[in-house]
Design an enzyme around this catalytic site. Structure first.
Site, PDB file in Angstrom:
ATOM      1  N   ASP A  14      43.201 -46.798  24.775  1.00 32.86           N
ATOM      2  CA  ASP A  14      42.543 -47.771  25.725  1.00 32.86           C
ATOM      3  C   ASP A  14      43.412 -48.920  25.614  1.00 32.86           C
ATOM      4  O   ASP A  14      43.549 -49.538  26.547  1.00 32.86           O
ATOM      5  CB  ASP A  14      41.200 -48.128  25.215  1.00 32.86           C
ATOM      6  CG  ASP A  14      40.332 -46.885  25.195  1.00 32.86           C
ATOM      7  OD1 ASP A  14      40.621 -45.793  25.605  1.00 32.86           O
ATOM      8  OD2 ASP A  14      38.917 -47.202  24.923  1.00 32.86           O
ATOM      9  N   ALA A  84      40.466 -52.319  18.296  1.00 28.84           N
ATOM     10  CA  ALA A  84      40.702 -51.538  17.043  1.00 28.84           C
ATOM     11  C   ALA A  84      39.502 -51.278  16.213  1.00 28.84           C
ATOM     12  O   ALA A  84      38.362 -51.798  16.080  1.00 28.84           O
ATOM     13  CB  ALA A  84      41.393 -52.272  16.360  1.00 28.84           C
ATOM     14  N   SER A  87      37.637 -44.668  15.296  1.00 23.29           N
ATOM     15  CA  SER A  87      36.857 -44.261  16.146  1.00 23.29           C
ATOM     16  C   SER A  87      36.566 -42.785  16.244  1.00 23.29           C
ATOM     17  O   SER A  87      36.002 -42.232  17.232  1.00 23.29           O
ATOM     18  CB  SER A  87      37.718 -44.413  17.476  1.00 23.29           C
ATOM     19  OG  SER A  87      38.873 -43.878  17.585  1.00 23.29           O
ATOM     20  N   SER A 128      29.840 -48.485  22.076  1.00 23.43           N
ATOM     21  CA  SER A 128      30.129 -47.015  22.493  1.00 23.43           C
ATOM     22  C   SER A 128      28.837 -46.516  22.737  1.00 23.43           C
ATOM     23  O   SER A 128      27.596 -46.782  22.383  1.00 23.43           O
ATOM     24  CB  SER A 128      30.615 -46.405  21.246  1.00 23.43           C
ATOM     25  OG  SER A 128      30.466 -44.901  21.174  1.00 23.43           O
ATOM     26  N   GLU A 130      28.111 -43.611  21.647  1.00 23.11           N
ATOM     27  CA  GLU A 130      27.355 -43.195  20.319  1.00 23.11           C
ATOM     28  C   GLU A 130      26.445 -44.046  19.626  1.00 23.11           C
ATOM     29  O   GLU A 130      25.465 -43.302  18.844  1.00 23.11           O
ATOM     30  CB  GLU A 130      28.685 -43.254  19.299  1.00 23.11           C
ATOM     31  CG  GLU A 130      29.313 -41.772  19.588  1.00 23.11           C
ATOM     32  CD  GLU A 130      28.685 -40.645  19.024  1.00 23.11           C
ATOM     33  OE1 GLU A 130      28.162 -40.544  18.034  1.00 23.11           O
ATOM     34  OE2 GLU A 130      28.662 -39.720  19.776  1.00 23.11           O
ATOM     35  N   TYR A 152      29.769 -43.773  12.236  1.00 17.14           N
ATOM     36  CA  TYR A 152      30.365 -44.506  13.340  1.00 17.14           C
ATOM     37  C   TYR A 152      29.353 -45.110  14.143  1.00 17.14           C
ATOM     38  O   TYR A 152      29.505 -46.332  14.562  1.00 17.14           O
ATOM     39  CB  TYR A 152      31.347 -43.446  13.941  1.00 17.14           C
ATOM     40  CG  TYR A 152      32.059 -43.985  15.369  1.00 17.14           C
ATOM     41  CD1 TYR A 152      33.159 -44.681  15.281  1.00 17.14           C
ATOM     42  CD2 TYR A 152      31.333 -43.823  16.513  1.00 17.14           C
ATOM     43  CE1 TYR A 152      33.453 -45.586  16.456  1.00 17.14           C
ATOM     44  CE2 TYR A 152      31.682 -44.531  17.850  1.00 17.14           C
ATOM     45  CZ  TYR A 152      32.834 -45.189  17.531  1.00 17.14           C
ATOM     46  OH  TYR A 152      33.545 -45.547  19.044  1.00 17.14           O
ATOM     47  N   LYS A 156      29.169 -49.271  15.002  1.00 19.91           N
ATOM     48  CA  LYS A 156      29.027 -49.934  16.408  1.00 19.91           C
ATOM     49  C   LYS A 156      27.921 -50.591  16.894  1.00 19.91           C
ATOM     50  O   LYS A 156      27.985 -51.615  17.717  1.00 19.91           O
ATOM     51  CB  LYS A 156      29.467 -48.731  17.399  1.00 19.91           C
ATOM     52  CG  LYS A 156      30.833 -48.247  17.508  1.00 19.91           C
ATOM     53  CD  LYS A 156      31.787 -49.406  18.011  1.00 19.91           C
ATOM     54  CE  LYS A 156      33.235 -49.052  17.943  1.00 19.91           C
ATOM     55  NZ  LYS A 156      34.207 -49.969  18.277  1.00 19.91           N
ATOM     56  N   ASN A 181      32.337 -41.515  26.712  1.00 24.42           N
ATOM     57  CA  ASN A 181      33.543 -40.826  26.522  1.00 24.42           C
ATOM     58  C   ASN A 181      34.536 -41.043  27.573  1.00 24.42           C
ATOM     59  O   ASN A 181      34.217 -40.925  28.764  1.00 24.42           O
ATOM     60  CB  ASN A 181      33.315 -39.489  26.127  1.00 24.42           C
ATOM     61  CG  ASN A 181      32.586 -39.125  24.716  1.00 24.42           C
ATOM     62  OD1 ASN A 181      31.249 -39.710  25.045  1.00 24.42           O
ATOM     63  ND2 ASN A 181      32.846 -38.368  23.935  1.00 24.42           N
ATOM     64  N   ARG A 194      41.402 -33.472  24.009  1.00 25.43           N
ATOM     65  CA  ARG A 194      42.634 -33.265  23.751  1.00 25.43           C
ATOM     66  C   ARG A 194      43.017 -32.121  22.922  1.00 25.43           C
ATOM     67  O   ARG A 194      44.240 -31.431  23.237  1.00 25.43           O
ATOM     68  CB  ARG A 194      43.382 -34.687  23.278  1.00 25.43           C
ATOM     69  CG  ARG A 194      44.983 -34.666  23.189  1.00 25.43           C
ATOM     70  CD  ARG A 194      45.490 -34.793  24.434  1.00 25.43           C
ATOM     71  NE  ARG A 194      46.882 -34.670  24.595  1.00 25.43           N
ATOM     72  CZ  ARG A 194      47.980 -35.550  24.055  1.00 25.43           C
ATOM     73  NH1 ARG A 194      47.549 -36.496  23.541  1.00 25.43           N
ATOM     74  NH2 ARG A 194      49.244 -34.962  24.172  1.00 25.43           N
TER      75      ARG A 194
HETATM   76  O1  G4F Z   1      35.699 -35.587  21.364  1.00 27.22           O
HETATM   77  P1  G4F Z   1      34.661 -36.056  20.273  1.00 27.22           P
HETATM   78  O2  G4F Z   1      35.256 -36.092  18.945  1.00 27.22           O
HETATM   79  O3  G4F Z   1      34.111 -37.429  20.860  1.00 27.22           O
HETATM   80  P2  G4F Z   1      32.781 -38.228  20.262  1.00 27.22           P
HETATM   81  O4  G4F Z   1      32.196 -37.660  18.944  1.00 27.22           O
HETATM   82  O5  G4F Z   1      31.835 -38.058  21.502  1.00 27.22           O
HETATM   83  O6  G4F Z   1      33.169 -39.675  20.434  1.00 27.22           O
HETATM   84  C1  G4F Z   1      33.875 -40.364  21.148  1.00 27.22           C
HETATM   85  O7  G4F Z   1      33.484 -40.912  22.354  1.00 27.22           O
HETATM   86  C2  G4F Z   1      32.697 -41.974  21.693  1.00 27.22           C
HETATM   87  C3  G4F Z   1      31.863 -42.331  23.182  1.00 27.22           C
HETATM   88  O8  G4F Z   1      30.677 -41.925  23.160  1.00 27.22           O
HETATM   89  C4  G4F Z   1      33.274 -42.985  21.417  1.00 27.22           C
HETATM   90  F1  G4F Z   1      32.844 -43.944  20.688  1.00 27.22           F
HETATM   91  C5  G4F Z   1      34.105 -42.173  19.856  1.00 27.22           C
HETATM   92  O9  G4F Z   1      34.919 -43.256  19.458  1.00 27.22           O
HETATM   93  C6  G4F Z   1      34.929 -40.989  20.496  1.00 27.22           C
HETATM   94  O10 G4F Z   1      35.949 -41.681  21.339  1.00 27.22           O
HETATM   95  O11 G4F Z   1      33.702 -34.933  20.252  1.00 27.22           O
HETATM   96  C7  G4F Z   1      32.720 -34.560  21.571  1.00 27.22           C
HETATM   97  C8  G4F Z   1      31.703 -33.709  21.281  1.00 27.22           C
HETATM   98  C9  G4F Z   1      30.985 -33.707  20.089  1.00 27.22           C
HETATM   99  O12 G4F Z   1      29.533 -33.354  20.348  1.00 27.22           O
HETATM  100  C10 G4F Z   1      31.443 -32.792  19.294  1.00 27.22           C
HETATM  101  O13 G4F Z   1      30.682 -32.185  18.085  1.00 27.22           O
HETATM  102  O14 G4F Z   1      32.411 -32.369  21.048  1.00 27.22           O
HETATM  103  C11 G4F Z   1      32.079 -31.852  20.043  1.00 27.22           C
HETATM  104  N1  G4F Z   1      33.037 -30.717  19.298  1.00 27.22           N
HETATM  105  C12 G4F Z   1      32.891 -29.329  19.430  1.00 27.22           C
HETATM  106  N2  G4F Z   1      33.842 -28.943  18.833  1.00 27.22           N
HETATM  107  C13 G4F Z   1      34.152 -31.242  18.931  1.00 27.22           C
HETATM  108  C14 G4F Z   1      34.821 -29.810  18.578  1.00 27.22           C
HETATM  109  N3  G4F Z   1      34.837 -32.515  18.382  1.00 27.22           N
HETATM  110  C15 G4F Z   1      35.828 -32.470  18.051  1.00 27.22           C
HETATM  111  N4  G4F Z   1      36.491 -33.651  17.878  1.00 27.22           N
HETATM  112  N5  G4F Z   1      36.522 -31.220  17.500  1.00 27.22           N
HETATM  113  C16 G4F Z   1      35.996 -30.048  17.959  1.00 27.22           C
HETATM  114  O15 G4F Z   1      36.624 -29.161  17.204  1.00 27.22           O
END
Ligand code: G4F
Length: 345
Positions: A14, A84, A87, A128, A130, A152, A156, A181, A194
């Site tokens: 961001d 910052a 996150s 967020s 979250e 987290y 927030k 997100n 990603r």
């Molecule tokens: O991509 P994530 O890790 O993002 P998350 O947890 O939604 O948080 C992001 O968005 C928020 C805004 O709502 C921000 F505040 C925060 O800083 C960050 O940018 O996970 C998204 C979803 C979750 O439900 C997680 O359990 O994907 C699911 N997931 C499933 N498999 C996974 C995975 N997440 C990650 N990181 N890695 C996996 O292998």
């Protein structure tokens, strides 16, 4: 007169898009960076390589009030974007203490320094979705209650209340964006989008043969980070400080994201995706979908990317990056304008 902005977290997804945007508007842009980042610019500054000669970087620790105070004592910023943070939600379960320290105290230090030295400077806090956690209404808007499900999310919520408190108690122009997100080719590899698109590219080029992932049924409201930084800026241009939800209003599952990402390279996700319990979280946020009608009405903000366009762009970018790496692509080092802090920090 040229406006002067400070971005904490300028090296992140961001921060880098916001810096691009503010520079395009004619701002003088400054950023706080960790001192260790200066030792590994190739990796730490990878998202801002293209603008290193147009921004001023201040090595600063967000864990030190003195360090932040020093930067504000030297510069009269018009706007401060506090992005910052630690996150990554999963990491906050692994080390809730450092997430809390960084996200709550870091925010408090910046607010306290502003109040003390630059009460005229407008402040943006990166809230967020979250914070909504175990949602009690669908979609979520500015009045939806917070029921965070992770350290987290809790950090927030605390930052959000600190920001509101400085606004109400001391009359500072402080706002929170409650951003759902938001992703892009500059997203960190630990986030599910990603992680997926980079692995899709590796599989396509024969460098990997599976994607190990957690909860495929979690649903998120995914937008493009480039769209979301415009909203941050718009919030600080209002006559009165106020908080806004920024979201697309559409939700998709992790499974859908995988399906589209693999289909982009003519592969079937079911052949490559392996569910791995290690990536499940102790407490999950199952469903997020935002109602950004207030932002549309008051800020005139609209997202421009569709979900499919976002996935497509991320896959194409990861493929291109990987191909250029295999062809021997290199990081071209540029000199950054770094302002040294005094020896008291
Ligand atoms: O991509 P994530 O890790 O993002 P998350 O947890 O939604 O948080 C992001 O968005 C928020 C805004 O709502 C921000 F505040 C925060 O800083 C960050 O940018 O996970 C998204 C979803 C979750 O439900 C997680 O359990 O994907 C699911 N997931 C499933 N498999 C996974 C995975 N997440 C990650 N990181 N890695 C996996 O292998």
């Amino acid at each position: 007169m040229t406006k002067k902005a400070l971005i904490t977290g300028i090296t992140g997804q961001d921060g880098s898009y916001l810096a691009d945007y503010l520079l395009s508007l004619g701002y003088e842009v400054h950023g706080l960076v960790r001192r260790v980042a200066l030792e590994a610019p190739e990796t730490r500054f990878s998202r801002i390589t293209h603008l290193l000669d147009r921004v001023t970087l201040h090595p600063t620790s967000l864990e030190s009030y003195a360090s932040i105070f020093h930067v504000f004592s030297k510069h009269d910023f018009d706007e401060c974007y506090h992005l910052a943070a630690q996150s990554f939600v999963a990491e906050s379960f692994a080390d809730g203490f450092s997430t809390m320290n960084m996200n709550i105290n870091g925010t408090h230090y910046v607010l306290a320094a502003l109040r003390e030295l630059r009460p005229r400077c407008r402040f943006y806090f990166a809230g967020s979705s979250e914070m909504f956690g175990n949602v009690n209404e669908v979609p979520q808007n500015e009045s939806t209650s917070f029921q965070p499900r992770s350290p987290y999310g809790i950090s927030k919520v605390a930052g959000f209340h600190l920001t509101r408190n400085y606004r109400e108690a001391y009359g500072l122009f402080c706002v929170s964006g409650i951003l759902f997100n938001h992703e892009s080719p500059r997203r960190g590899f630990e986030f599910v989008t990603r992680k997926t698109t980079s692995t899709v590219a590796r599989i396509k080029l024969g460098l990997a043969n599976e994607l190990r992932i957690g909860n495929l049924d979690a649903k998120r409201d995914w937008g493009h980070a480039k769209d979301y930084v415009r909203a941050m800026h718009a919030m600080l241009q209002q006559a009165q400080p106020d908080d806004f939800v920024i979201a697309t209003g559409q939700t998709h599952s992790v499974r859908e994201f995988c399906e589209i990402a693999f289909a982009e390279v003519d592969l079937d996700y079911r052949e490559f995706v392996k569910v791995d319990e290690r990536y499940y979280r102790p407490a999950e946020v199952d469903l997020l979908i935002g109602d950004a009608s207030k932002a549309r009405r008051v800020l005139g903000w609209e997202p421009t990317y569709t979900f499919r366009e976002l996935v497509k762009e991320m896959v194409a970018s990861d493929l291109a990056e990987l191909r250029s790496e295999s062809a021997g692509g290199d990081f071209s080092r540029k000199g950054a304008k770094v302002q040294s802090s005094t020896n008291h920090v």
